[in-house]
Scaffold this motif. Structure first.
Motif, short mmCIF file in Angstrom:
data_model
loop_
_atom_site.label_atom_id
_atom_site.label_comp_id
_atom_site.label_asym_id
_atom_site.label_seq_id
_atom_site.Cartn_x
_atom_site.Cartn_y
_atom_site.Cartn_z
N SER A 412 0.83 -1.21 0.00
CA SER A 412 0.00 0.00 0.00
C SER A 412 0.86 1.26 0.00
N ARG A 413 1.94 1.24 0.78
CA ARG A 413 2.83 2.40 0.83
C ARG A 413 3.55 2.60 -0.50
N LEU A 414 3.96 1.49 -1.12
CA LEU A 414 4.62 1.60 -2.42
C LEU A 414 3.65 2.14 -3.47
N LEU A 415 2.40 1.67 -3.45
CA LEU A 415 1.40 2.14 -4.40
C LEU A 415 1.19 3.65 -4.26
N ALA A 416 1.05 4.12 -3.01
CA ALA A 416 0.84 5.56 -2.79
C ALA A 416 2.05 6.36 -3.27
N ARG A 417 3.24 5.86 -2.97
CA ARG A 417 4.46 6.58 -3.35
C ARG A 417 4.63 6.64 -4.86
N ARG A 418 4.48 5.50 -5.54
CA ARG A 418 4.65 5.46 -6.98
C ARG A 418 3.56 6.24 -7.70
N SER A 419 2.35 6.20 -7.17
CA SER A 419 1.25 6.95 -7.80
C SER A 419 1.53 8.45 -7.77
N GLU A 420 2.09 8.92 -6.66
CA GLU A 420 2.43 10.34 -6.54
C GLU A 420 3.63 10.68 -7.43
#
Length: 547
Positions: A412-420
């Motif tokens: 979840s943290r990776l998804l949020a970071r990469r999306s940004e």
């Protein structure tokens, strides 16, 4: 007497009220007046197929009027020399040249001419050998088939898209209901176009609880009939039938799945992948447990078909309270203990499963039941059993859940970071492509891990409930103390809730049997306090209770 029969047809109920039927009737009358009336042949307009597809052949079936017309030709009710009038060849068939030609043969070869108005063709005996006739007719029949085939594909594709959309549910399972949102229109009236209804799917609590209880009882080993008996004995209202219970236990809709279906003449078939649009009401672990138990009861019949093994016709009477729990561990390999009741003057007894070359052990059932229930009621320290340890399954589930939560948090943290980061306009196309691939992978991982989390949380809930059952044995003790024969099914269910297996060892002492009980949390107890003589025959035994 020969006659001219005007045949009309339209395919779907949606065409009711439009001009198609009127146009066909009018064109048929015009053709009759010009080509047939001068021959003094009367006109019959009674054969009409409303909302019957010529592409599916519905009009030539038992309920179709064209089928009725064919039968009348065969019986002689339609005389030779008669004429069938159709506006177009596709009114007679849209199933392709091969099938359509056979249909025309059934009519023309019996001496009934076919007049096709739009191409002005009069088909008489031998038409299939005349190029001027068959080339035009075949072209029309082929066009009709291709047109219907194309429409069918478009309709199926559109219906599949609708079936898989979020705002379509079809016929809901009985434990779900549609709740229409304020301002939406649920029913269109008067044939007018109205606002599309807006609704959400909600669980009916009491019905969902009934479904969960049925799964719980099935997981304990009860069949459909015994499930119904158990519910009735406890005063639980069950509106579904005995046959529906079996279907329910295989229905993946309880997991939230909706499987679109395509209905063919041979029966319904799956139409695409299942979609998750229903609320889940049964845990995956419970569903898998029941599915495994049902699969274990299947066998291949003599005709090669797989069918469920039928049970004992007295199984719903709970004559044997310990069915499936008893094992003879006197020597290896161990054997199950079977219940045997020959009736008459014979007492029911337990006997180890027969194997060639091995001695069987037996004991009178009534003596075993009386001593064992007395042990559970008066001599067992339930608190000590419940508090000794958690089940291995519960320990493992807690460990696995912790790992899943860690991985879920990371994804979840990776998804949020990469999306940004992917929104940065200064990134190169190659970097954006890498980020998008990582985002897609993270989303996939989150979906998988979330499903695992739900499954493990459900498993923990189930295992915890098992421990709670051991801590509160009052219901079981109350049933034992009551001794009510009508409540034996409930007593059997309660025993299965708390006990995994009961091992009998016949070699410890000459006239005594050692009993080892394994409870649902893995704790074992040896019942040295319970002893009784090992009978030579079920009818000749002396029962002695030990101090």
């Amino acid at each position: 007497m020969r006659a001219a029969y005007s045949y009309t047809r339209f395919s779907s109920a949606g065409q009711i009220g439009n001009s198609s039927l009127d146009r066909q009737i009018e064109e048929g009358r015009e053709w009759y007046s010009r080509e047939i009336a001068p021959l003094n042949i009367p006109l019959d307009e009674t054969f009409t197929d409303s909302a019957r597809s010529a592409y599916k052949g519905e009009h030539v079936g038992k309920k179709g009027d064209l089928g009725r017309f064919l039968a009348a030709i065969q019986s002689g009710a339609v005389a030779r020399g008669s004429i069938l009038i159709a506006e177009n060849a596709d009114r007679l068939s849209r199933q392709g040249n091969k099938i359509a030609r056979k249909l025309l043969e059934q009519i023309v070869d019996k001496g009934v001419d076919v007049h096709i108005v739009n191409i002005e063709k009069k088909l008489t005996i031998g038409w299939e050998n005349r190029p001027n006739d068959y080339t035009i007719v075949d072209s029309e029949l082929n066009r009709a088939y291709r047109e219907s085939e194309r429409k069918s594909k478009i309709i199926k594709a559109g219906l599949k898209a609708v079936k898989h959309s979020d705002d379509w549910a079809g016929k809901l399972p009985f434990w779900l209901q549609k709740v229409y949102e304020p301002g939406s229109v649920a029913i269109a009236t008067g044939g007018k176009k109205t606002e599309k209804p807006k609704y959400k799917i909600e669980v009916i609590p009491e019905k969902a609880e009934l479904v969960r209880e049925i799964f719980r009882l099935s997981a304990m080993g009860l069949g459909a009939k015994r499930i119904m008996e158990d519910l009735k004995a406890r005063g639980i209202k069950c509106a579904i039938s005995l046959g529906t219970v079996g279907d329910l236990l295989r229905n993946r809709a309880v997991l939230g799945e909706h499987q679109p279906l395509l209905y063919l003449e041979s029966g319904p078939v799956e139409d695409g992948d299942p979609v998750f649009k229903f609320p889940r009401i049964v845990d995956q672990t419970d569903f898998d447990t029941v599915a495994a138990r049902l699969d274990s009861k299947l066998k291949v019949s003599a005709d090669g078909k797989v069918r469920p093994v039928t049970g004992n016709r007295h199984s719903n009477e709970a004559n044997n309270l310990f069915e499936g729990l008893l094992h003879d561990v006197t020597d290896q390999p161990e054997r199950t203990m079977r219940f045997n009741d020959k009736g008459g003057y014979n007492n029911p007894f337990l006997i180890s499963a027969w194997e060639p070359g091995r001695k069987g052990n037996r004991v009178r059932y009534d003596l075993f039941e009386a001593d064992f229930l007395d042990y559970l009621k008066n001599k067992l320290d339930w608190k000590a059993v419940a508090g000794e340890k958690e089940t291995e399954a519960l320990k493992k589930a807690r460990q696995d859940l912790n790992i899943v939560k860690v991985e879920l948090d990371q994804a979840s943290r990776l998804l949020a970071r990469r999306s940004e980061q992917a929104l940065d306009p200064d990134l190169s196309n190659a970097t954006v492509a890498v980020y998008n691939a990582q985002i897609a992978h993270a989303q996939s991982q989150i979906a998988i891990l979330t499903e695992q989390q739900y499954r493990l949380e459900g498993l923990i809930s189930i295992e915890s409930a098992r421990s709670a059952a051991l801590e509160t044995p009052e219901k079981l003790i109350g049933l034992i103390a009551a001794g009510d024969p009508t409540m034996r099914l409930l007593l059997k269910t309660e025993l299965r809730r708390m006990i995994i297996r009961i091992d009998l060892d016949f070699k410890i002492k000459r006239e005594k049997i050692k009993i080892i009980v394994t409870f649902i949390n893995g704790v074992t107890r040896e019942t040295e306090q319970i002893t009784f003589t090992k009978p030579l025959h079920p009818r000749r035994s002396v029962h002695r209770k030990m101090d």
